[in-house]
Design a protein around this motif. Structure first.
Motif, PDB file in Angstrom:
ATOM      1  N   TYR A 399       0.841  -1.205   0.000  1.00  0.00           N
ATOM      2  CA  TYR A 399       0.000   0.000   0.000  1.00  0.00           C
ATOM      3  C   TYR A 399       0.874   1.252   0.000  1.00  0.00           C
ATOM      4  O   TYR A 399       1.870   1.337   0.705  1.00  0.00           O
ATOM      5  N   LEU A 400       0.469   2.245  -0.809  1.00  0.00           N
ATOM      6  CA  LEU A 400       1.150   3.542  -0.879  1.00  0.00           C
ATOM      7  C   LEU A 400       0.129   4.662  -0.785  1.00  0.00           C
ATOM      8  O   LEU A 400      -0.982   4.540  -1.331  1.00  0.00           O
ATOM      9  N   GLU A 401       0.496   5.750  -0.109  1.00  0.00           N
ATOM     10  CA  GLU A 401      -0.348   6.941  -0.115  1.00  0.00           C
ATOM     11  C   GLU A 401       0.534   8.177  -0.061  1.00  0.00           C
ATOM     12  O   GLU A 401       1.622   8.156   0.507  1.00  0.00           O
ATOM     13  N   GLN A 402       0.056   9.242  -0.693  1.00  0.00           N
ATOM     14  CA  GLN A 402       0.785  10.502  -0.723  1.00  0.00           C
ATOM     15  C   GLN A 402       0.111  11.502   0.207  1.00  0.00           C
ATOM     16  O   GLN A 402      -1.095  11.717   0.139  1.00  0.00           O
ATOM     17  N   VAL A 403       0.927  12.124   1.081  1.00  0.00           N
ATOM     18  CA  VAL A 403       0.451  13.108   2.047  1.00  0.00           C
ATOM     19  C   VAL A 403       0.788  14.497   1.539  1.00  0.00           C
ATOM     20  O   VAL A 403       1.925  14.767   1.145  1.00  0.00           O
ATOM     21  N   SER A 404      -0.196  15.398   1.534  1.00  0.00           N
ATOM     22  CA  SER A 404       0.037  16.795   1.165  1.00  0.00           C
ATOM     23  C   SER A 404       0.222  17.626   2.417  1.00  0.00           C
ATOM     24  O   SER A 404      -0.687  17.727   3.245  1.00  0.00           O
ATOM     25  N   ASP A 405       1.412  18.205   2.567  1.00  0.00           N
ATOM     26  CA  ASP A 405       1.608  19.105   3.691  1.00  0.00           C
ATOM     27  C   ASP A 405       0.917  20.439   3.421  1.00  0.00           C
ATOM     28  O   ASP A 405       0.486  21.117   4.355  1.00  0.00           O
ATOM     29  N   ASP A 406       0.789  20.816   2.165  1.00  0.00           N
ATOM     30  CA  ASP A 406       0.067  22.045   1.827  1.00  0.00           C
ATOM     31  C   ASP A 406      -1.385  21.979   2.263  1.00  0.00           C
ATOM     32  O   ASP A 406      -2.000  23.008   2.551  1.00  0.00           O
ATOM     33  N   GLN A 407      -1.938  20.762   2.294  1.00  0.00           N
ATOM     34  CA  GLN A 407      -3.343  20.576   2.666  1.00  0.00           C
ATOM     35  C   GLN A 407      -3.466  19.947   4.057  1.00  0.00           C
ATOM     36  O   GLN A 407      -4.356  19.134   4.313  1.00  0.00           O
ATOM     37  N   GLY A 409      -1.849  17.736   5.808  1.00  0.00           N
ATOM     38  CA  GLY A 409      -1.742  16.302   6.022  1.00  0.00           C
ATOM     39  C   GLY A 409      -2.782  15.465   5.296  1.00  0.00           C
ATOM     40  O   GLY A 409      -2.873  14.253   5.535  1.00  0.00           O
ATOM     41  N   LYS A 410      -3.513  16.063   4.390  1.00  0.00           N
ATOM     42  CA  LYS A 410      -4.527  15.315   3.649  1.00  0.00           C
ATOM     43  C   LYS A 410      -3.858  14.284   2.739  1.00  0.00           C
ATOM     44  O   LYS A 410      -2.840  14.556   2.106  1.00  0.00           O
ATOM     45  N   VAL A 411      -4.431  13.090   2.691  1.00  0.00           N
ATOM     46  CA  VAL A 411      -3.956  12.064   1.772  1.00  0.00           C
ATOM     47  C   VAL A 411      -4.554  12.345   0.401  1.00  0.00           C
ATOM     48  O   VAL A 411      -5.772  12.334   0.220  1.00  0.00           O
ATOM     49  N   ILE A 412      -3.694  12.653  -0.578  1.00  0.00           N
ATOM     50  CA  ILE A 412      -4.180  13.086  -1.895  1.00  0.00           C
ATOM     51  C   ILE A 412      -4.065  11.992  -2.949  1.00  0.00           C
ATOM     52  O   ILE A 412      -4.527  12.177  -4.080  1.00  0.00           O
ATOM     53  N   ASP A 413      -3.447  10.863  -2.599  1.00  0.00           N
ATOM     54  CA  ASP A 413      -3.354   9.765  -3.562  1.00  0.00           C
ATOM     55  C   ASP A 413      -3.160   8.467  -2.797  1.00  0.00           C
ATOM     56  O   ASP A 413      -2.455   8.429  -1.779  1.00  0.00           O
ATOM     57  N   THR A 414      -3.811   7.419  -3.247  1.00  0.00           N
ATOM     58  CA  THR A 414      -3.635   6.097  -2.657  1.00  0.00           C
ATOM     59  C   THR A 414      -3.489   5.067  -3.769  1.00  0.00           C
ATOM     60  O   THR A 414      -4.001   5.246  -4.873  1.00  0.00           O
ATOM     61  N   MET A 415      -2.787   3.991  -3.449  1.00  0.00           N
ATOM     62  CA  MET A 415      -2.586   2.946  -4.439  1.00  0.00           C
ATOM     63  C   MET A 415      -2.315   1.620  -3.745  1.00  0.00           C
ATOM     64  O   MET A 415      -1.517   1.548  -2.809  1.00  0.00           O
ATOM     65  N   TRP A 416      -3.003   0.587  -4.165  1.00  0.00           N
ATOM     66  CA  TRP A 416      -2.691  -0.783  -3.756  1.00  0.00           C
ATOM     67  C   TRP A 416      -1.983  -1.462  -4.916  1.00  0.00           C
ATOM     68  O   TRP A 416      -2.497  -1.500  -6.034  1.00  0.00           O
ATOM     69  N   LEU A 417      -0.801  -1.986  -4.642  1.00  0.00           N
ATOM     70  CA  LEU A 417      -0.096  -2.816  -5.609  1.00  0.00           C
ATOM     71  C   LEU A 417      -0.294  -4.268  -5.183  1.00  0.00           C
ATOM     72  O   LEU A 417       0.141  -4.665  -4.093  1.00  0.00           O
ATOM     73  N   VAL A 418      -0.985  -5.034  -6.014  1.00  0.00           N
ATOM     74  CA  VAL A 418      -1.372  -6.398  -5.668  1.00  0.00           C
ATOM     75  C   VAL A 418      -0.746  -7.354  -6.677  1.00  0.00           C
ATOM     76  O   VAL A 418      -0.935  -7.195  -7.893  1.00  0.00           O
ATOM     77  N   LYS A 419       0.002  -8.340  -6.173  1.00  0.00           N
ATOM     78  CA  LYS A 419       0.692  -9.265  -7.071  1.00  0.00           C
ATOM     79  C   LYS A 419       0.576 -10.693  -6.546  1.00  0.00           C
ATOM     80  O   LYS A 419       1.073 -11.007  -5.458  1.00  0.00           O
ATOM     81  N   ASP A 420      -0.065 -11.528  -7.311  1.00  0.00           N
ATOM     82  CA  ASP A 420      -0.109 -12.956  -6.992  1.00  0.00           C
ATOM     83  C   ASP A 420       1.174 -13.645  -7.402  1.00  0.00           C
ATOM     84  O   ASP A 420       1.510 -14.712  -6.886  1.00  0.00           O
TER      85      ASP A 420
END
Length: 428
Positions: A399-407, A409-420
């Motif tokens: 799991y990855l998420e991007q935090v905006s300090d300008d906003q 601490g709002k999380v402005i992007d999320t991503m699940w990388l899923v690999k079997d």
């Protein structure tokens, strides 16, 4: 004329400034790092006089400082005009209990640091380590630092990854800027392993400030190394060998051969079955859609041309970059072509590595701009100051998420990388 009483007070204040030398034996710039050896942690700090190198510590809740470890100091002479001398102390704590919290201070009988704490890394393959990752953070305008300080000290992260470019620049003012930066990041780096790679802003005097101030695994002065954590194998390397040949053209081939060997070992079926994720971190990206004419904006990017095939061949899952003072998430990409897992779920079983650029922690050079129209392989772009959080959940989910300090601490992007599947089998 001032009253006699005021003159006496002023005299008392002035005299010590001229009559008493400063105390150079006090430890400062304390930080910890993982040496790649199970049950160990390295404590590194600086003094300006030669002293002993001692860490007193114990498990959290026990009697303070009943355990003692000793190390040694190396003399670092900065390349600036003053040839300032710093003493860099390193002490390795061994036999730590995985997952246990420890309280410590460092120094000698000539002076001790504040009290800090860290948690020894959990060595279970089932562990789900949590990371904060970023690059390009300076003394001036370190926008993300305050939030990172609080989140680190309340236990949100197990590791910090700083992907190149420190202080802006560590060598400036005869390395005093480097001292000040290391004092600033002590508030995070003294509590969790602070793992690094070199960036272009470290190049002066053959990267001497970087090589001397940090203590990374292996014997390459931190230029390239790898280590295991939970279900992941993490590789740190130098993109700078391609841009500063004056420091040794042979470094290009030496690093490449090391990378190839390390990837071969990490991709061994038995190793990959237990530790399937391979994650790389290097400063200058292979791809970016910025408008500053950096290497990553070129079709024949030096870094991409030199390493993309190697990373693809050994099935690298995730590539972390900085350098551009922006955040950019890419679609799974290889040789400019997008290889999404599917239109609906692009990061579920993707057929190429995923790239994340996270160089917006904050520095005096402010933001970089983007070209108006994003490339086909660019999934999301942001010029907000901020940093990235990552958690390797298990063998299949990251799991990855991007935090905006300008906003705030709002999380402005999320991503699940899923690999079997991992390794090159995943690209089929």
């Amino acid at each position: 004329m001032l009253p006699v009483s005021i003159l006496l007070v002023v005299g008392c204040l002035i005299a010590p400034l001229h009559g008493v030398p400063p105390i150079w034996s006090q430890p400062e710039q304390v930080h910890v790092s993982y040496p790649g050896v199970h049950g160990s942690m390295v404590v590194t700090w600086t003094t300006f006089n030669e002293t002993e190198s001692v860490v007193e510590y114990n498990e959290w809740g026990g009697k303070l400082f009943t355990l003692v470890a000793k190390g040694n100091a190396t003399t670092f002479v900065d390349g600036g005009s003053e040839k300032r001398r710093l003493f860099i102390h390193r002490v390795t704590l061994s036999g730590l209990k995985p997952g246990s919290a420890y309280v410590y201070h460092c120094g000698s009988e000539a002076g001790w640091s504040d009290i800090f704490y860290f948690t020894a890394l959990n060595e279970s393959l089932e562990w789900s380590p949590r990371f904060a990752l970023f690059g390009d953070m300076g003394n001036e305008n370190p926008q993300s630092l305050a939030r990172l300080q609080k989140e680190t000290q309340v236990g949100m992260y197990d590791v910090i990854l700083h992907i190149g470019d420190f202080a802006y620049d560590m060598d400036e003012d005869n390395a005093r800027i480097g001292d000040e930066f290391m004092r600033q990041v002590e508030s995070i780096a003294a509590y969790v392993p602070y793992m690094t790679c070199p960036g272009n802003h470290e190049y002066r005097y053959n990267f001497s400030n970087y090589k001397n101030r940090f203590s990374m695994p292996g014997d390459t002065e931190g230029l390239w190394y790898s280590w295991d954590i939970g279900p992941a194998h993490i590789i740190s390397f130098s993109t700078e060998v391609y841009f500063y040949p004056e420091f040794g053209k042979d470094l290009i081939s030496k690093q490449y051969e090391w990378l190839k060997k390390d990837l071969e070992e990490a991709s061994n079926p038995s190793k990959r079955q237990t530790r399937p994720w391979i994650i790389t971190m290097g400063h200058r990206p292979m791809y970016c859609s910025n408008a500053d004419k950096d290497d990553c904006t070129m079709f024949e990017s030096i870094v991409r041309r030199s390493l993309e095939d190697l990373f693809y061949l050994y099935g690298v899952d995730l590539e972390l970059w900085a350098h551009e003072h922006t955040y950019e998430r890419l679609w799974p990409v290889y040789k400019y072509k997008v290889y999404n897992g599917s239109a609906e779920e692009p990061y579920v079983n993707p057929r190429a590595p995923v790239h994340i650029i996270t160089g917006s922690a904050g520095c005096r050079e402010k933001h970089d701009g983007f070209i108006p129209k994003p490339r086909d392989w660019s999934a999301l772009r942001s010029t907000d100051y901020g940093y990235t959080r990552m958690q390797v959940l298990n063998s299949t989910h990251l799991y990855l998420e991007q935090v905006s300090d300008d906003q705030n601490g709002k999380v402005i992007d999320t991503m699940w990388l899923v690999k079997d599947r991992h390794a090159t089998a995943a690209w089929v």
